[in-house]
Scaffold this active site. Structure first.
Site: not given
Ligand code: NAP
Ligand code: MG
Length: 482
Positions: A383, A283, A249
């Protein structure tokens, strides 16, 4: 400040190589809030192995017993709610009034899936051909790798962990590095409730180390990811290449359509709360207001007033809006403000870093409203994940729907109207996973499915409610002939 270790096979342990990382207070970065053991590849592998070893016993534990552990964990979280709320704010930055319902939501999710564990079975159908019975059973898949973002640091881990455990899977959770503390509290509550060793494992660490192990390790059977679209697509591709069940998601660019038949007051409330709540770091945040020409001028005047009335400050003081979570999130918002200006949109208010007095050491920005935004611009398409609202004018309902749908994303969408026909037409035509009528784009119930379409989701499985139980189980059909 405290040090939080990894939780692997029932023990809180440092990382194998002894590495750690610190999380600062986003409202005052001179203060370190917590330190965490920084798990690496070998820690993640150990956790996966522990989860795999613990899984058969956990699966054969009667589901009501699994449910009672979830219920006890919920009760522990409930007892500690005020402290958890404060800690969440301290680490992630959202206001206490925003953190409080999030913690409550995590508690409710654990109660909800505790109950589901009691109820969930399969279905029995009338057998044909002289058989004794014909029925289905639901089985867990095995080891679940859960990867979560920082912006809802307790609710999202809760809505993945609880259904995974209720259905008899074991878990390795990798929380986001920006705010791992709230998820650690869930793990402690489960530990206090007597969850067997290895059933829940907690491995903070970088995405490229711990996250990669969870998406590629052959012993992991399911991967549930929430985060940005770039990372999500990568995670999904890797996981499914190895035939794991996977869901991702991801991001959103959520529109609110304000039609000629809208109650203006309601429109301003819904758009303002959706755009600026949780500092726009949702999000489902409303980042596009698509407004009928008849209401446009008055809407603009009122939404600018709304934005300017928000007091920004440290979340612990419970102001109208807290800081961004990190410097890079702040910088990204400020960059988008520059992009908006350079693309020719009109910056009506906000979009400035706030550095007065007690704000100078935090990641504070004033809520921004852009008007006359061309729907083709980056400001209207990408976004931003900050408190930046883009407003555009449309001549009629059809154009409004078209503009709303003209996006790579499709998470939530809202329409503000008193006209039932328009409301129904919008429900039918809007390309999104969640549609709301006369409500803000943010805010979700926990017992109905949640997820997006297009680039917001792999659209393979929904989360929450019954959908949570579906993702974490597979169905076996039994033909019984005695
Ligand atoms: P992110 O940068 O994509 O990180 C999400 C998670 O993935 C973190 O735990 C991150 O670890 C991990 N990660 C990073 N690189 C990875 C890899 N190569 N393999 C596996 N995991 C990896 O997202 P964020 O900045 O935490 O959150 C913001 C984003 O989330 C926004 O785009 C928002 O829209 C989205 N979001 C979506 C929903 C939904 O339900 N649709 C809900 C909330 C948020 P690290 O933290 O250690 O980098
Ligand atoms: Mg990120």
């Amino acid at each position: 400040m405290s040090l939080v270790n990894l939780y692997v096979d029932g023990e809180w342990i440092p990382a194998a190589d002894g590495e750690r990382f610190a999380v600062e207070n986003p409202a005052d970065v001179t203060e370190t809030v917590n330190e965490y053991a920084k798990g690496g590849t070998s820690d993640a592998e150990r956790a996966v192995e522990a989860a795999s070893e613990a899984q058969p016993d956990w699966e054969s534990t009667p589901a009501p017993e699994r449910g009672s552990i979830l219920r006890d964990a919920a009760a522990t979280l409930e007892d500690k709610k005020d402290v958890l709320t404060e800690r969440l704010t301290h680490e992630e930055g959202k206001t206490l009034s925003e953190a409080d319902p999030e913690v409550q939501r995590a508690i409710d999710i654990f109660y909800y899936y505790a109950e589901k564990a009691f109820d969930d079975g399969g279905t029995r159908k009338n057998p044909s051909g002289g058989r004794t019975s014909l029925y289905t059973v639901r089985e867990p898949l095995g080891v679940a790798g859960l990867i979560t973002p920082w912006n809802y640091p307790i609710a999202i881990p809760a809505w993945k962990i609880a259904p995974a455990l209720a259905t008899g899977n074991t878990v390795v959770l990798k929380p986001a590095s920006n705010a791992p503390g709230a998820a650690a509290a869930i793990v402690r509550a489960l530990e206090d409730a007597g969850i067997p060793d290895g059933v829940i494992n907690f491995v903070p660490g970088s995405g490229s180390d711990v996250g990669e192990v969870l998406t590629t390790h052959e012993t992991v059977d399911l991967v549930s990811f929430t985060g940005s679209s770039d990372v999500g697509h990568h995670v999904y591709e890797q996981a499914t290449e190895d035939t794991k069940r996977a869901q991702a998601e991801m991001g959103g660019k959520n529109p609110a359509l304000v039609t000629a038949n809208a109650d203006l007051e309601r429109a301003v409330e819904a758009v303002g709360a959706g755009a600026f709540g949780v500092t726009g770091q949702a999000c489902t945040a409303c980042s596009r207001a698509i407004v009928h020409t008849d209401l446009y001028d008055e809407f603009v005047e009122r939404i600018v007033e709304y934005a300017e009335s928000i007091d920004v400050g440290p979340g612990l003081d419970d102001p109208g809006m807290g800081p961004h979570v990190t410097q890079s999130e702040l910088d990204s918002t400020l960059d988008y403000v520059d992009v908006g200006v350079s693309e020719g949109s009109t910056l009506e208010t906000g979009g400035e870093r706030l550095e007065d007095d007690d704000l100078s050491d935090g990641y504070f920005v004033s809520p921004a409203v852009f008007t006359e935004v061309d729907p083709e611009t980056r400001l209207f398409q990408e976004e931003i994940f900050g408190p930046v609202l883009a407003v555009t004018e449309v001549k009629d309902f059809d154009e409004g729907v078209e503009v709303a749908n003209d996006s790579q994303y499709g998470l939530s969408a809202s329409i503000i109207t008193d006209d039932l026909e328009e409301a129904h037409a919008f429900v039918d035509r809007s390309e999104c996973g969640v549609v709301k009528i006369n409500e803000k784009t943010t805010g979700l119930d926990l017992h109905v499915p949640f997820g997006g379409v297009k680039d917001s989701s792999t659209n393979t499985h929904r989360e929450q409610g019954d959908a949570g139980m579906d993702f974490f189980t597979q169905t076996k059909t039994v033909y019984l002939n005695t």
